[in-house]
Write a protein that holds these residues in place. Sequence first.
Motif, PDB file in Angstrom:
ATOM      1  N   LYS A 224       0.812  -1.218   0.000  1.00  0.00           N
ATOM      2  CA  LYS A 224       0.000   0.000   0.000  1.00  0.00           C
ATOM      3  C   LYS A 224       0.847   1.272   0.000  1.00  0.00           C
ATOM      4  N   VAL A 225       2.130   1.151   0.348  1.00  0.00           N
ATOM      5  CA  VAL A 225       3.036   2.305   0.285  1.00  0.00           C
ATOM      6  C   VAL A 225       3.081   2.866  -1.132  1.00  0.00           C
ATOM      7  N   PHE A 226       2.981   1.983  -2.125  1.00  0.00           N
ATOM      8  CA  PHE A 226       3.108   2.395  -3.518  1.00  0.00           C
ATOM      9  C   PHE A 226       1.785   2.871  -4.114  1.00  0.00           C
ATOM     10  N   GLN A 227       0.758   2.928  -3.299  1.00  0.00           N
ATOM     11  CA  GLN A 227      -0.551   3.351  -3.772  1.00  0.00           C
ATOM     12  C   GLN A 227      -0.898   4.768  -3.327  1.00  0.00           C
ATOM     13  N   VAL A 228       0.063   5.465  -2.722  1.00  0.00           N
ATOM     14  CA  VAL A 228      -0.206   6.798  -2.161  1.00  0.00           C
ATOM     15  C   VAL A 228      -0.086   7.876  -3.229  1.00  0.00           C
ATOM     16  N   ASN A 229       1.107   8.041  -3.774  1.00  0.00           N
ATOM     17  CA  ASN A 229       1.312   9.023  -4.845  1.00  0.00           C
ATOM     18  C   ASN A 229       2.542   8.635  -5.657  1.00  0.00           C
ATOM     19  N   SER A 230       2.621   9.156  -6.874  1.00  0.00           N
ATOM     20  CA  SER A 230       3.677   8.752  -7.805  1.00  0.00           C
ATOM     21  C   SER A 230       5.057   9.210  -7.343  1.00  0.00           C
ATOM     22  N   GLU A 231       5.150  10.382  -6.687  1.00  0.00           N
ATOM     23  CA  GLU A 231       6.449  10.872  -6.226  1.00  0.00           C
ATOM     24  C   GLU A 231       7.040   9.937  -5.173  1.00  0.00           C
ATOM     25  N   GLN A 232       6.210   9.506  -4.230  1.00  0.00           N
ATOM     26  CA  GLN A 232       6.694   8.584  -3.218  1.00  0.00           C
ATOM     27  C   GLN A 232       7.072   7.248  -3.843  1.00  0.00           C
ATOM     28  N   THR A 233       6.262   6.781  -4.779  1.00  0.00           N
ATOM     29  CA  THR A 233       6.553   5.514  -5.443  1.00  0.00           C
ATOM     30  C   THR A 233       7.908   5.550  -6.114  1.00  0.00           C
ATOM     31  N   ASN A 234       8.184   6.601  -6.855  1.00  0.00           N
ATOM     32  CA  ASN A 234       9.462   6.706  -7.561  1.00  0.00           C
ATOM     33  C   ASN A 234      10.637   6.783  -6.595  1.00  0.00           C
ATOM     34  N   TYR A 235      10.478   7.509  -5.505  1.00  0.00           N
ATOM     35  CA  TYR A 235      11.561   7.634  -4.532  1.00  0.00           C
ATOM     36  C   TYR A 235      11.844   6.297  -3.853  1.00  0.00           C
ATOM     37  N   ILE A 236      10.799   5.621  -3.391  1.00  0.00           N
ATOM     38  CA  ILE A 236      10.987   4.343  -2.709  1.00  0.00           C
ATOM     39  C   ILE A 236      11.539   3.302  -3.666  1.00  0.00           C
ATOM     40  N   LYS A 237      11.086   3.336  -4.918  1.00  0.00           N
ATOM     41  CA  LYS A 237      11.649   2.428  -5.929  1.00  0.00           C
ATOM     42  C   LYS A 237      13.147   2.620  -6.062  1.00  0.00           C
ATOM     43  N   SER A 238      13.568   3.872  -6.156  1.00  0.00           N
ATOM     44  CA  SER A 238      15.001   4.158  -6.325  1.00  0.00           C
ATOM     45  C   SER A 238      15.791   3.739  -5.098  1.00  0.00           C
ATOM     46  N   GLN A 239      15.215   3.924  -3.915  1.00  0.00           N
ATOM     47  CA  GLN A 239      15.893   3.520  -2.683  1.00  0.00           C
ATOM     48  C   GLN A 239      16.039   2.003  -2.604  1.00  0.00           C
ATOM     49  N   ILE A 240      14.992   1.289  -2.968  1.00  0.00           N
ATOM     50  CA  ILE A 240      15.071  -0.174  -2.977  1.00  0.00           C
ATOM     51  C   ILE A 240      16.131  -0.641  -3.966  1.00  0.00           C
ATOM     52  N   ASN A 241      16.163   0.012  -5.094  1.00  0.00           N
ATOM     53  CA  ASN A 241      17.155  -0.340  -6.123  1.00  0.00           C
ATOM     54  C   ASN A 241      18.576  -0.081  -5.639  1.00  0.00           C
ATOM     55  N   ASN A 242      18.771   1.016  -4.889  1.00  0.00           N
ATOM     56  CA  ASN A 242      20.108   1.405  -4.435  1.00  0.00           C
ATOM     57  C   ASN A 242      20.571   0.632  -3.199  1.00  0.00           C
ATOM     58  N   LEU A 243      19.622   0.294  -2.316  1.00  0.00           N
ATOM     59  CA  LEU A 243      19.985  -0.271  -1.023  1.00  0.00           C
ATOM     60  C   LEU A 243      19.890  -1.792  -0.947  1.00  0.00           C
ATOM     61  N   THR A 244      19.164  -2.391  -1.873  1.00  0.00           N
ATOM     62  CA  THR A 244      18.908  -3.826  -1.768  1.00  0.00           C
ATOM     63  C   THR A 244      19.184  -4.523  -3.094  1.00  0.00           C
ATOM     64  N   ASP A 245      19.095  -5.847  -3.054  1.00  0.00           N
ATOM     65  CA  ASP A 245      19.238  -6.656  -4.262  1.00  0.00           C
ATOM     66  C   ASP A 245      17.890  -7.145  -4.780  1.00  0.00           C
ATOM     67  N   PHE A 246      16.820  -6.569  -4.279  1.00  0.00           N
ATOM     68  CA  PHE A 246      15.495  -7.014  -4.697  1.00  0.00           C
ATOM     69  C   PHE A 246      15.314  -6.742  -6.191  1.00  0.00           C
ATOM     70  N   PRO A 247      14.844  -7.740  -6.949  1.00  0.00           N
ATOM     71  CA  PRO A 247      14.712  -7.576  -8.406  1.00  0.00           C
ATOM     72  C   PRO A 247      13.649  -6.545  -8.784  1.00  0.00           C
ATOM     73  N   MET A 248      14.061  -5.537  -9.500  1.00  0.00           N
ATOM     74  CA  MET A 248      13.133  -4.473  -9.867  1.00  0.00           C
ATOM     75  C   MET A 248      12.050  -4.965 -10.817  1.00  0.00           C
ATOM     76  N   SER A 249      12.328  -6.017 -11.572  1.00  0.00           N
ATOM     77  CA  SER A 249      11.307  -6.563 -12.470  1.00  0.00           C
ATOM     78  C   SER A 249      10.107  -7.064 -11.678  1.00  0.00           C
ATOM     79  N   VAL A 250      10.364  -7.671 -10.515  1.00  0.00           N
ATOM     80  CA  VAL A 250       9.279  -8.158  -9.659  1.00  0.00           C
ATOM     81  C   VAL A 250       8.493  -6.981  -9.083  1.00  0.00           C
TER      82      VAL A 250
END
Length: 286
Positions: A224-250
């Motif tokens: 539900k974090v990604f259902q709030v607004n597009s700016e937050q979604t993009n920021y959290i996506k970039s943080q996950i990409n930078n901080l973790t190995d979680f596959p962005m395709s998933v």
Amino acid sequence: MNRILLYVHYNKSDDLSSHVLYQLEKLSPLFSRILLISNSCLSTEHLKSLRKIGINEVVQRENIGYDFAAWRDGMNYIGFNSLVDYDSVTLMNDTCIGPLWDLKEYFEKFEKQVDIDFWGMTNFRKTKYFKEHLQSYFVSYSRQVVSSKVFQKFWTSIRDYENIRSVIDRYETRFTGILTKSGFKYGVVFNTINEDAGNLIHPDFSYYRPEEILNQQVPFIKVKVFQVNSEQTNYIKSQINNLTDFPMSVLNEQLISNVYCITDATVENKDFISRIKKLVRRIFRK
């Protein structure tokens, strides 16, 4: 350790997303047994996908009572006589993305602490609306807790409420207190009790403060974090990409699903739906 996981597939449709398959595949090495409890009927194709990652036990049930009723039915399927044979019983649902970090160290950390009887990812402080409680999307209970009368009485008394607020008020927000009053102690990956909640309407850090979830290395982040607004979604996506190995395709596929599940429910023109899906995929690949 001899652990069992009762995992609730919470989706109201028969869709089994890649984030669920990825999640279960990563969780599998930590558990001796995994029971998937689906609140929808899964297709033969989905059942085959589950078997490919080693998930062979599936309970399919009507979508009633939300996750607490589903966990109850899972416990009934296993039987308390068998549940108490495990070192721990972990309850989880599919409302979160992850694991973002390897879960093995989290289990080892809490299982080494003799003063911890059950633990979870995030907690919720006491307010005028809610009691202090562990948030229910991931909680692991020791054998001592599962063997107790208070634990078994709670789960055998779960009713099939049709309103999610009733489930939250009667079950999620109360169970932690029921256990602690019986002498059990809980641990948490991110203890939010003394964190600055600022002007939050509700001090729900799992929803309103996803950046802190990542800073504290909580290995799951709520969908539900990604259902709030597009700016937050993009920021959290970039943080996950930078901080973790979680596959962005998933992650991208899950975000796409969040968008086009609405179009599927409201638009009958299949060609139009197809164009929308292609457009959304291009957006989330950026």
